[in-house]
Structures are given as structure tokens and as C-alpha cells.
Design a protein around this motif. Sequence first.
Motif: not given
Length: 521
Positions: A357, A373-374, A376-377, A379, A382, A396, A400, A433, A437
Amino acid sequence: MQILNDRKPSRLFRRGRRWTFRAFVPEELRAIIDKREIWKSLGAVSHREAVRLSHVESVKADALFAEARAKRAGGTTDDTPALVSDAELQQLARSYLYRLESEAPPVPFSQVEREARRDAADDQAAALAQGIEDAGLQGIAKAAAQESMLRLNDGRDILRATEALQRALLEHYAREADRAELVAERVYDPLFADVTRDGPEPVGKTKVTLGAIIDAQVAKRSAGEGAKAMPAKSIQKYRRIANAFSAFRDGSDDATTVTVDEVEDWRDAMLAAGKPSNRTIADRLVCLGTIINWGKGQKAYREAMKSTAKLDGVVEVPSYVEKPADTTSYTMEEARKLLAATRRLAASTDKVHNRDSKRWLPWICVYGGLRISEAEHLRKDDFFEVDGAWFFRITTAGRRSLKTRSSERVIPVHPAIVDEGFMDWLRAAPEGQLFGSSASSYMSRWVRSENVGITRKGIAPNHGLRHLLKALAQRYQVGDEAREYILGHASADVHRKYGATDVMLPGLAVEMEKIAPLGVP
């Protein structure tokens, strides 16, 4: 429940024709209770009635002593919030008495049987008056509270619920004795003045807690296929603010009794304390108003919340000055310093918490303009390729959450990220992910640590990278619509222009490539 006890009341005294209840406060509790003796006149009544009245007063005194002992032992203080209010416990006791009375068997015809029932009722009452800390009685109180969906603490609230149930039982046995004596049933405890076995079941005012409103709104937002659930951080924020306001109200979380005056008192107390900041105070007031509005609109609570004061537009929020972007944003030198630290981390063999991270989130945020926040999630699935260029979706999907509807978008992977080796790392990464988090917390600490060393006051360790991308896009003349789309500020028309189909994405990649790499040393 069968309780037998043949002890006579030790707190009942007679002077002439009048009876008095007297309970001496234990010496070690006098400083807490601020009394040497609990005293109450019972009037010129019969001995049997005086005994029954003394049982009620004895339960109240023992409850007071038990709570004082808990405070003395350090278990609770006057500032410790209770989970249930006095009104809820009183309603619990009233409903419990109604059930006892409605289930009472008929009075027997035989005088011998009536006298036996009277004596049994008096014995039960005498035993009950001694037992506030009795485990069996506490078990009955816990069961009754659970049936009424009341949450009890392990300490003070259990004692309070036990007292409530004791009072209901004592009232029931006193009335049982009256019925056995063939006299009109009297009211021995004013709490039960309107509770009769022939009347309707007592119904208390519906209590609506701030937490219950939040729970209902969370459930509402999550209902149905394709629903946009409330973000976890938003839920935590609303709960935190509701708890802070409840603490200011001495532990009361009843939303139906919120008034404009007490909200303004809360605001003024925070302003007088000088903390938190005016901006945070304003945010708290707005959020509290939002919770109240939710309750007013929710079907289950609409009627109970009808008379609750509306806060938004009524309670004045304190003024504050927005931090200028040039204060919160990274400078180019600071960004280079951060990205250089990620390279040192990659070369190090030290064991580092959330290593991947810290290695890649700064690159993605500075060259993608993402909120932490976008990022860290994100995957693995994506990321995808179109015409030789790489992109990733901010979505989302997978339950998410995003800040706004326009936050859902597709962002080109900047060439600087590709050159850094991110795509090679991505191919080797496991499915799911990619990053740890709670990145906002651990990334902020790392940025300000000696490993990176960015400690300038005012800088936003995470969000400042997003501000920098916006400035870089303007510097290198990225089109306005492309810039707003990448940042998640775009209108529906712009979304249709850039994100409707994959065919449109190469044009967005061209805009992103206008931003020159920072040139990390």
C-alpha cells in the motif's frame, strides 16, 4: 417464582398511631448519598398495610445503596451514561405488573384458602424486599428487559431493572393480599396508580433513539437490488456524532426530546472549549440535523418524531475559513520526496506494515487524483486494457461505496505509473483487494514519519495528492471536461462523453498523457 422469608421488617417504626420507614445509610456510603438516613412517613395505617408500604420503600433504599456501592468501587460515576432511561424502566415495570395482575387466579371462596393466600403473598413480599442483589431476581429482570428489547449494562442498569421488577412484584403481592382479605385493592406504589388488571395494558411513549434512526437509514439505503449502501465511514461518523451529543445530554439518546435550545447549548459549549474546530462543530450540527430529518421521514418513527424540533435552518452553525488549496496540497518537491520514499521502501528488506500500500498508493493518488478511500478499495479486476492503454474503474461494485454518484468513473493509468513497474506488480498480485483497509490512517502516519519526513503544518497527507493532480492538470492544459471527469466532479453529460463505452477511453488517455511525470530523483 417462590420466595419464602419470615423476617419482619427491620426498618418499620411506630410512634402513636403513625408508622415511619427509616433506613440508616451505611457509614461508607454517606459521603456519596449525602444522607445519614432515609426516612418517610407512612401515615396512620394498619400494621399489615404499613409492612407492605415499607417493602416498597425498602426496595428503593436498597437500590440507592447498591448504586452507591458501585460508584464507590469505581464501576460507575455520575457521568457514566445509562443505556436505558428511567422512563423505559418504569414502563417495563408497569407492563410486567399488568401481566402479573391479568394472570392472577380468582379469589378462593374458602376463608382458610384466602388466609393462606394472603400469608403467602406477605411472605413473598417480605423476601422480595431483601433481594435487590439476588441473582435469581436479576435473572428475571434481564429476561423481562430482553423481551422488551431493552439493552442493559452489566452493572448499574441491571440493578435499576431489578429494582423496577421488584417494585412491580411487591405491588402485585400487596394487591393479592388485599384481594384475599376481600377489601378494595389499594395502590401501594404511585408508579402503578393507573395499572389495573381490568384496564388496558399500559403503553408508554415510543422512544426513538438516534442510533435506531441511523440503523433504519442504513437498512433503507441497502435495500433492493443495485442499492447504493451508505459508506461505512459515513455510518461511523453519524454514530460518533450521535454519541457525542448524547454524552452532552447526560447519556440520553432519545431523539424525540431533542430541542433547539439544547443543540445550541451543545454548540456553545464546544465553542467555549475552543475545540474541536469551528468547521468540525458546523459539520456535527449539520449531521445531527440530518439524523433528525431522517427520523421524521421514516415510517416507523414518523409519528413519534412529529413534535421533535427541526434543526437545519434553525440552529446557526459557526463560521469558519476554508483552508486554501495551496496550504493543503503537496508542492511538486514534496510529491517527489514522497515518491522517492516509496522507491526506498521497494529497495529495503525491512519488514513493513502494509508495504504494498505504501509503495503504490501515493503513485496512484498523485497520478489519478483519487481520494484515499477510493484507492484503498481497488481490486485486481478493476484494471483492464483498451487499445494498448491501461485503465481502472472506480466503482461501487462489490458493495463498495463512493462519495457521490459522479465519483464512479474510469481513469487512465498514467505512463509514469507504468514505467515505475506497477503493471508488473499487478500481474503478480493475488485476486481481490490490492491494498490494506484504513489507508487514511496508516498512510498519514507514514507520510509524517521520519521514513518520509513531510511534516509541514496544514498539508493534507492523503487528500493533498488529489489537489496536486488538479493543479497539474491545469498546468498542462488538460481539457476541463476530462479533468473534472477524472476527479469525479463531472456532470452526466461529461460522463456520457468519456465513460459511456470503452471506445471513448483512448481519448481520455491522451488527455492524461499531457501531464508530464514529476521526475522523481
